[in-house]
Design a protein around this motif. Structure first.
Motif, PDB file in Angstrom:
ATOM      1  N   GLY A  15       0.719  -1.114  -0.034  1.00 47.65           N
ATOM      2  CA  GLY A  15       0.023  -0.003   0.080  1.00 47.65           C
ATOM      3  C   GLY A  15       0.905   1.306  -0.047  1.00 47.65           C
ATOM      4  N   SER A  16       1.761   1.412   0.784  1.00 52.75           N
ATOM      5  CA  SER A  16       2.676   2.388   0.734  1.00 52.75           C
ATOM      6  C   SER A  16       3.409   2.635  -0.652  1.00 52.75           C
ATOM      7  CB  SER A  16       3.871   2.297   2.053  1.00 52.75           C
ATOM      8  OG  SER A  16       3.120   2.169   3.219  1.00 52.75           O
ATOM      9  N   ALA A  17       3.967   1.395  -0.931  1.00 45.48           N
ATOM     10  CA  ALA A  17       4.732   1.616  -2.456  1.00 45.48           C
ATOM     11  C   ALA A  17       3.644   2.122  -3.493  1.00 45.48           C
ATOM     12  CB  ALA A  17       5.138   0.345  -2.753  1.00 45.48           C
ATOM     13  N   ILE A  18       2.535   1.768  -3.533  1.00 44.58           N
ATOM     14  CA  ILE A  18       1.542   1.937  -4.533  1.00 44.58           C
ATOM     15  C   ILE A  18       1.133   3.484  -4.219  1.00 44.58           C
ATOM     16  CG2 ILE A  18      -0.755   1.883  -5.187  1.00 44.58           C
ATOM     17  CD1 ILE A  18      -0.547  -1.118  -4.428  1.00 44.58           C
ATOM     18  N   TRP A  19       0.779   4.029  -3.165  1.00 45.70           N
ATOM     19  CA  TRP A  19       0.689   5.265  -2.849  1.00 45.70           C
ATOM     20  C   TRP A  19       1.724   6.159  -3.091  1.00 45.70           C
ATOM     21  CZ3 TRP A  19       2.472   9.103   0.634  1.00 45.70           C
ATOM     22  CH2 TRP A  19       1.436  10.273   0.510  1.00 45.70           C
ATOM     23  N   CYS A  20       2.945   5.879  -2.744  1.00 43.82           N
ATOM     24  CA  CYS A  20       3.947   6.721  -3.182  1.00 43.82           C
ATOM     25  C   CYS A  20       4.425   6.878  -4.317  1.00 43.82           C
ATOM     26  CB  CYS A  20       5.421   6.078  -2.295  1.00 43.82           C
ATOM     27  SG  CYS A  20       5.476   6.352  -0.666  1.00 43.82           S
ATOM     28  N   MET A  21       4.272   5.746  -5.321  1.00 43.16           N
ATOM     29  CA  MET A  21       4.281   5.844  -6.773  1.00 43.16           C
ATOM     30  C   MET A  21       3.121   6.925  -7.468  1.00 43.16           C
ATOM     31  SD  MET A  21       3.466   3.097  -9.599  1.00 43.16           S
ATOM     32  CE  MET A  21       3.438   3.810 -11.520  1.00 43.16           C
ATOM     33  N   ASP A  81      -5.293  18.340  -1.354  1.00 45.50           N
ATOM     34  CA  ASP A  81      -6.076  18.160   0.015  1.00 45.50           C
ATOM     35  C   ASP A  81      -5.371  17.282   0.984  1.00 45.50           C
ATOM     36  OD1 ASP A  81      -7.965  17.462   1.976  1.00 45.50           O
ATOM     37  OD2 ASP A  81      -9.454  18.415   0.731  1.00 45.50           O
ATOM     38  N   PRO A  82      -4.836  17.693   2.185  1.00 52.73           N
ATOM     39  CA  PRO A  82      -4.283  16.976   2.957  1.00 52.73           C
ATOM     40  C   PRO A  82      -5.233  15.728   3.337  1.00 52.73           C
ATOM     41  CG  PRO A  82      -4.629  18.887   4.096  1.00 52.73           C
ATOM     42  CD  PRO A  82      -4.950  19.161   2.599  1.00 52.73           C
ATOM     43  N   THR A  83      -6.316  16.041   3.730  1.00 50.51           N
ATOM     44  CA  THR A  83      -7.058  15.000   4.423  1.00 50.51           C
ATOM     45  C   THR A  83      -7.385  13.759   3.492  1.00 50.51           C
ATOM     46  OG1 THR A  83      -8.219  16.768   5.901  1.00 50.51           O
ATOM     47  CG2 THR A  83      -9.298  14.546   5.694  1.00 50.51           C
ATOM     48  N   VAL A  84      -7.738  14.497   2.185  1.00 47.94           N
ATOM     49  CA  VAL A  84      -8.280  13.262   1.384  1.00 47.94           C
ATOM     50  C   VAL A  84      -6.945  12.532   0.894  1.00 47.94           C
ATOM     51  CG1 VAL A  84      -9.096  12.877  -1.032  1.00 47.94           C
ATOM     52  CG2 VAL A  84     -10.006  14.753   0.570  1.00 47.94           C
ATOM     53  N   THR A  85      -5.629  13.033   0.608  1.00 49.43           N
ATOM     54  CA  THR A  85      -4.522  12.421   0.498  1.00 49.43           C
ATOM     55  C   THR A  85      -4.177  11.397   1.543  1.00 49.43           C
ATOM     56  OG1 THR A  85      -3.521  14.443  -0.582  1.00 49.43           O
ATOM     57  CG2 THR A  85      -2.054  12.847   0.065  1.00 49.43           C
ATOM     58  N   VAL A  86      -4.290  11.875   2.583  1.00 49.83           N
ATOM     59  CA  VAL A  86      -4.244  10.684   3.868  1.00 49.83           C
ATOM     60  C   VAL A  86      -5.129   9.593   3.676  1.00 49.83           C
ATOM     61  CG1 VAL A  86      -4.272  10.177   6.274  1.00 49.83           C
ATOM     62  CG2 VAL A  86      -3.057  12.174   5.615  1.00 49.83           C
ATOM     63  N   LEU A  87      -6.266   9.936   3.308  1.00 55.33           N
ATOM     64  CA  LEU A  87      -7.344   8.994   3.079  1.00 55.33           C
ATOM     65  C   LEU A  87      -7.000   8.072   1.889  1.00 55.33           C
ATOM     66  CD1 LEU A  87     -10.756  10.851   3.625  1.00 55.33           C
ATOM     67  CD2 LEU A  87      -9.713   9.074   5.225  1.00 55.33           C
ATOM     68  N   MET A 129      -7.484   3.473  -4.295  1.00 62.29           N
ATOM     69  CA  MET A 129      -6.369   4.448  -3.866  1.00 62.29           C
ATOM     70  C   MET A 129      -6.114   5.567  -4.870  1.00 62.29           C
ATOM     71  SD  MET A 129      -2.986   5.425  -4.462  1.00 62.29           S
ATOM     72  CE  MET A 129      -2.662   4.283  -5.403  1.00 62.29           C
ATOM     73  N   HIS A 130      -6.151   5.171  -6.227  1.00 58.83           N
ATOM     74  CA  HIS A 130      -5.725   6.047  -7.184  1.00 58.83           C
ATOM     75  C   HIS A 130      -6.821   7.167  -7.088  1.00 58.83           C
ATOM     76  CE1 HIS A 130      -4.223   7.438 -11.139  1.00 58.83           C
ATOM     77  NE2 HIS A 130      -5.503   7.637 -11.444  1.00 58.83           N
ATOM     78  N   TYR A 131      -7.981   6.925  -7.309  1.00 61.79           N
ATOM     79  CA  TYR A 131      -9.100   7.708  -7.475  1.00 61.79           C
ATOM     80  C   TYR A 131      -9.622   8.602  -6.287  1.00 61.79           C
ATOM     81  CZ  TYR A 131      -9.428   6.264 -12.344  1.00 61.79           C
ATOM     82  OH  TYR A 131      -9.204   5.883 -13.611  1.00 61.79           O
ATOM     83  N   THR A 132      -9.308   8.014  -5.176  1.00 56.01           N
ATOM     84  CA  THR A 132      -9.414   8.724  -4.058  1.00 56.01           C
ATOM     85  C   THR A 132      -8.397  10.204  -3.860  1.00 56.01           C
ATOM     86  OG1 THR A 132     -10.241   7.039  -2.535  1.00 56.01           O
ATOM     87  CG2 THR A 132      -9.399   8.648  -1.285  1.00 56.01           C
ATOM     88  N   GLY A 133      -6.987   9.515  -4.353  1.00 56.39           N
ATOM     89  CA  GLY A 133      -5.904  10.443  -4.417  1.00 56.39           C
ATOM     90  C   GLY A 133      -6.414  11.559  -5.623  1.00 56.39           C
ATOM     91  N   MET A 134      -6.976  11.459  -6.741  1.00 55.08           N
ATOM     92  CA  MET A 134      -7.319  12.244  -7.518  1.00 55.08           C
ATOM     93  C   MET A 134      -8.271  13.151  -7.070  1.00 55.08           C
ATOM     94  SD  MET A 134      -5.393  11.669 -10.071  1.00 55.08           S
ATOM     95  CE  MET A 134      -6.368  12.647 -11.318  1.00 55.08           C
ATOM     96  N   MET A 135      -9.031  12.653  -6.234  1.00 53.95           N
ATOM     97  CA  MET A 135     -10.125  13.611  -5.357  1.00 53.95           C
ATOM     98  C   MET A 135      -9.464  14.720  -4.716  1.00 53.95           C
ATOM     99  SD  MET A 135     -13.247  10.900  -4.221  1.00 53.95           S
ATOM    100  CE  MET A 135     -13.876  12.194  -3.327  1.00 53.95           C
ATOM    101  N   ALA A 136      -8.094  14.283  -4.159  1.00 57.22           N
ATOM    102  CA  ALA A 136      -7.489  15.068  -3.466  1.00 57.22           C
ATOM    103  C   ALA A 136      -6.559  16.382  -4.169  1.00 57.22           C
ATOM    104  CB  ALA A 136      -6.475  14.436  -2.408  1.00 57.22           C
ATOM    105  N   TYR A 137      -6.735  15.973  -5.540  1.00 56.62           N
ATOM    106  CA  TYR A 137      -5.864  16.818  -6.361  1.00 56.62           C
ATOM    107  C   TYR A 137      -6.679  18.098  -6.795  1.00 56.62           C
ATOM    108  CZ  TYR A 137      -2.634  17.648 -10.361  1.00 56.62           C
ATOM    109  OH  TYR A 137      -1.496  17.796 -11.297  1.00 56.62           O
ATOM    110  N   ARG A 138      -6.250  19.264  -6.423  1.00 54.55           N
ATOM    111  CA  ARG A 138      -6.999  20.530  -6.681  1.00 54.55           C
ATOM    112  C   ARG A 138      -6.334  21.301  -7.761  1.00 54.55           C
ATOM    113  NH1 ARG A 138      -9.965  18.267  -4.084  1.00 54.55           N
ATOM    114  NH2 ARG A 138     -10.710  18.678  -1.798  1.00 54.55           N
ATOM    115  N   VAL A 139      -7.183  21.558  -8.823  1.00 56.08           N
ATOM    116  CA  VAL A 139      -6.512  22.323 -10.000  1.00 56.08           C
ATOM    117  C   VAL A 139      -7.564  23.588 -10.326  1.00 56.08           C
ATOM    118  CG1 VAL A 139      -5.527  20.191 -11.054  1.00 56.08           C
ATOM    119  CG2 VAL A 139      -7.926  20.943 -11.592  1.00 56.08           C
ATOM    120  N   GLN A 140      -7.039  24.514 -10.772  1.00 61.03           N
ATOM    121  CA  GLN A 140      -7.681  25.677 -11.263  1.00 61.03           C
ATOM    122  C   GLN A 140      -8.297  25.429 -12.730  1.00 61.03           C
ATOM    123  OE1 GLN A 140      -8.192  28.566  -9.380  1.00 61.03           O
ATOM    124  NE2 GLN A 140      -7.101  27.301  -7.836  1.00 61.03           N
ATOM    125  N   GLY A 141      -9.470  24.890 -12.786  1.00 54.10           N
ATOM    126  CA  GLY A 141     -10.349  24.544 -13.955  1.00 54.10           C
ATOM    127  C   GLY A 141     -11.174  23.554 -13.619  1.00 54.10           C
TER     128      GLY A 141
END
Length: 683
Positions: free
Chosen positions: A58-64, A81-87, A126-138
């Motif tokens: 899990g750690s390797a997948i998340w770090c990648m 978003d730090p909270t969602v990133t940790v999630l 993990m990937h798409y939860t991480g994408m929810m933490a990704y904030r973009v101006q658009g």
């Protein structure tokens, strides 16, 4: 595919992409190794390895994912978003738990593949939860085709990876499984990033800090490497401990615990190897069987602890003399075996070194022992075609050495096979003789030297073979001792002699010999009591004869046994007196009713002053101890006259009467048979 590659080439930092791929590959390899360790264990150990597996994976997948996200350039300012990133990290670790657990359970054939698919779903989560933490101006939109493809890639590749490594344990499959899992992670990420589309909506004053994000990527990489290193370290430590434990178990399985010499298993392995080398290189191998001569005596006199110390010392001596191509093992008890790879003139030197170590005195506490040994040698391929024959021929040579008091070392000869076959056949026929009534008892008279009156008869076992004819006791009694028949023969003689003596008139004594094996049994007094009760013979009419060597094995036990037998009313005679090594001490310690002077002294009494002096001394000793003396082997009138002059009490020998069947003695008128009930009870 070209669009995915274009996304990687046009929208990603190549160095961070490379770094992310390295993290994914390393993490996948570590996860696969830990997963396989979990799959080979059970219980708490499996749980522990599964925890390490999901944390590392899990750690390797998340770090990648995180490093690759930092390397992605959408063309607009970004933030996380730090909270969602940790999630998303928790989603990777927690989501992988059921997948790896299912894959390692092997409950059914497709469990690894289904578990791997579940791990792939955890990667997707993990990937798409991480994408929810990704904030973009658009404005973010998704290409559903690429999104579905990314999910399929993760599920399929992860399922294939775990199914492959579980189905085959070869290293190539482990590496292939790691590559498939890495491809699944990378394929999900970059296909998913291709599905991720941004329409810019720039806000004035908002911007990204690429240097800070790259520094964060390096920090995340460091954390990933630490986690992966921890997983690798735990694996290597366990592997090292496992190897040490296996080596220790192998050592214990292949080594004699007392002497620390190789044991029987190690010997078999070494002999197989030596014979193989001899076949390949055209060489020869000598096998040496070693059996200690006086080890039982040491155990009996000084106890088993002393015997163990002697074995340890001999083992150290033999181990210290070994040279290249030589090997010594303990097979058990006082039996050792040695292997020697032949070189010109080397075998005799090896045997000489062995003899020196085995015959040198051993000092233990306040006593000294010289165990000595009998060595039998057979050579491959001269004396044997295979391993089994080599071992058998070595044993034959060793037994020949044990039976020859003048030789310590005996080499195998083909004639030994014929002798052994003959002995085995005779032993089998002896067993049949006991069951089919071929055995009989002959009686030799014992008379008073002074009056020539009959005092009793000694019962002597005889075997009339239907084809061989008369078989001497000196030939079949040792066979009975070797093959465990001596107890049956001894009881047979005792029962038949007592049963027949009941009917004698006059009621003379009957003397029966006891073997060492009979005397070693603690139930001997009970057997004698049963025989007397079954046959009705008065105890006073039974005399048991035994030799000094029978008593010497365990003096305290022997004294106790003799007292129990005498308490029954049975008399005891010391047979072959003068041939032992502690005659005076034996007479002092044990309550004998008669001394039987060995025939070797009587045969020379007329011609040898020394023999005459010994006979005179024994007779004087008997009178001083108030123990009557019977002289054996009287064959001439001169011998009898001399014994009468010296005051001998009783005599036995061919001059007075040869051993004869009971019927012949009855016909001679020496005894008659009274009409009594047949109380013979067969053993």
């Amino acid at each position: 595919m070209m669009t995915v590659l274009g996304c990687i080439a046009d929208s990603h930092n190549p160095w961070l992409v490379l770094l992310a791929v390295l993290i994914g590959c390393a993490g996948s390899w570590v996860a696969i190794r830990l997963f396989l360790r979990a799959a080979r264990t059970a219980g708490v150990q499996r749980l522990g390895w599964n925890v390490l597996t999901v944390v590392a994976a899990g750690s390797a997948i998340w770090c990648m994912h995180f490093v690759a996200m930092i390397g992605f350039d959408p063309g607009v300012p970004i933030a996380f978003d730090p909270t969602v990133t940790v999630l998303s990290l928790l989603a990777a670790i927690v989501g992988a738990v059921p997948g790896f657990a299912l894959a390692s359970s092997r409950r059914w054939r497709f469990a690894p593949a289904l578990g791997g698919a579940a791990v792939g779903l955890a990667i997707v989560l993990m990937h798409y939860t991480g994408m929810m933490a990704y904030r973009v101006q658009g404005i973010v939109s998704w290409h559903m085709g690429y999104l579905a493809a990314s999910i399929a890639i993760a599920v399929v590749f992860s399922g294939l990876a775990l199914h492959l490594v579980v189905s085959d344990d070869r290293p190539a499959y482990r590496y292939a499984g790691g590559c498939l899992l890495g491809l699944g992670i990378a394929g999900l990420h970059f296909t998913g990033m291709t599905a991720f589309q941004v329409s810019p909506m720039l806000v004035e004053g908002v911007f990204s800090q690429p240097q800070a994000l790259q520094a964060l990527a390096l920090a995340v990489t460091g954390v990933a490497l630490v986690i992966a290193a921890a997983g690798v370290a735990s694996y290597l430590i366990d592997d090292s401990v496992r190897s040490e434990s296996q080596e220790q178990l192998r050592h214990m399985a292949m080594t004699d615990s007392l002497t620390n010499l190789p044991n029987r298993s190690s010997f078999n392995e070494r002999l197989d190897n030596e014979l193989y080398l001899a076949d390949q290189m055209g060489g020869k191998v000598a096998l040496v069987g070693i059996d200690l001569n006086r080890f039982k005596e040491i155990n009996d006199l000084h106890g088993h602890a002393a015997g163990d110390r002697v074995l340890v010392i001999l083992a150290q001596r033999m181990r210290s003399l070994l040279q290249e191509g030589e090997f010594v093992a303990r097979l058990g008890g006082d039996e050792f075996v040695a292997i020697h790879r032949l070189r010109e003139g080397s075998l005799l030197d090896f045997l000489s070194r062995l003899e020196t170590s085995l015959f040198a005195p051993i000092q233990v506490d306040d006593w000294e022992a010289v165990p000595g040994a009998s060595l039998g040698v057979a050579i491959y391929p001269d004396d044997a075609r295979d391993k089994s024959m080599l071992i058998g021929n070595t044993d034959l040579a060793m037994y020949r050495a044990k039976s020859d008091m003048l030789k310590n070392v005996c080499f195998y000869e083909p004639s030994m096979d014929e002798a052994v076959r003959a002995r085995r056949t005779l032993a089998s026929e002896l067993r049949e003789a006991l069951e089919s009534g071929q055995l009989d008892i002959h009686y030799q008279v014992q008379t008073s030297v002074e009056t020539r009156e009959i005092r009793g008869y000694e019962a002597l076992l005889r075997w009339q073979h239907p084809r061989r004819g008369y078989v001497p006791p000196a030939e079949f009694i040792p066979l009975a001792e070797e093959n465990g028949l001596i107890l049956q023969l001894g009881e047979w003689v005792l029962r038949h002699a007592c049963a027949r003596a009941v009917s004698w008139d006059p009621p003379y004594k009957v003397a029966v010999n006891l073997s060492r094996a009979q005397f070693a049994h603690s139930d001997l007094p009970a057997l004698i009591q049963d025989v007397l009760a079954d046959t009705g013979l008065p105890p006073a009419r039974l005399e048991l004869e035994l030799t000094e060597s029978t008593l010497f094995a365990d003096r305290e036990r022997s004294l106790r046994m003799l007292r129990e037998i005498k308490a029954l009313g049975v008399s005891i005679a010391l047979d072959d007196f003068g041939t032992g090594y502690s005659s005076l001490e034996t007479l002092r310690a044990f309550p004998f009713d008669k001394i039987k002077l060995d025939c070797s002294f009587v045969s020379e009494v007329e011609s040898s002053p020394q023999a005459r002096a010994i006979v005179r001394a024994v007779l004087a000793l008997g009178k001083s101890l108030d123990i009557p003396v019977l002289a054996e082997g009287i064959e001439t009138q001169g011998q009898l006259s001399l014994l009468r002059k010296e005051g001998c009490d009783e005599a036995q020998g061919y001059l007075l009467g040869r051993p004869a069947p009971l019927g012949q003695i009855v016909d001679s008128g020496q005894i008659s048979l009274a009409a009594v009930a047949d109380k013979l009870v067969h053993p």
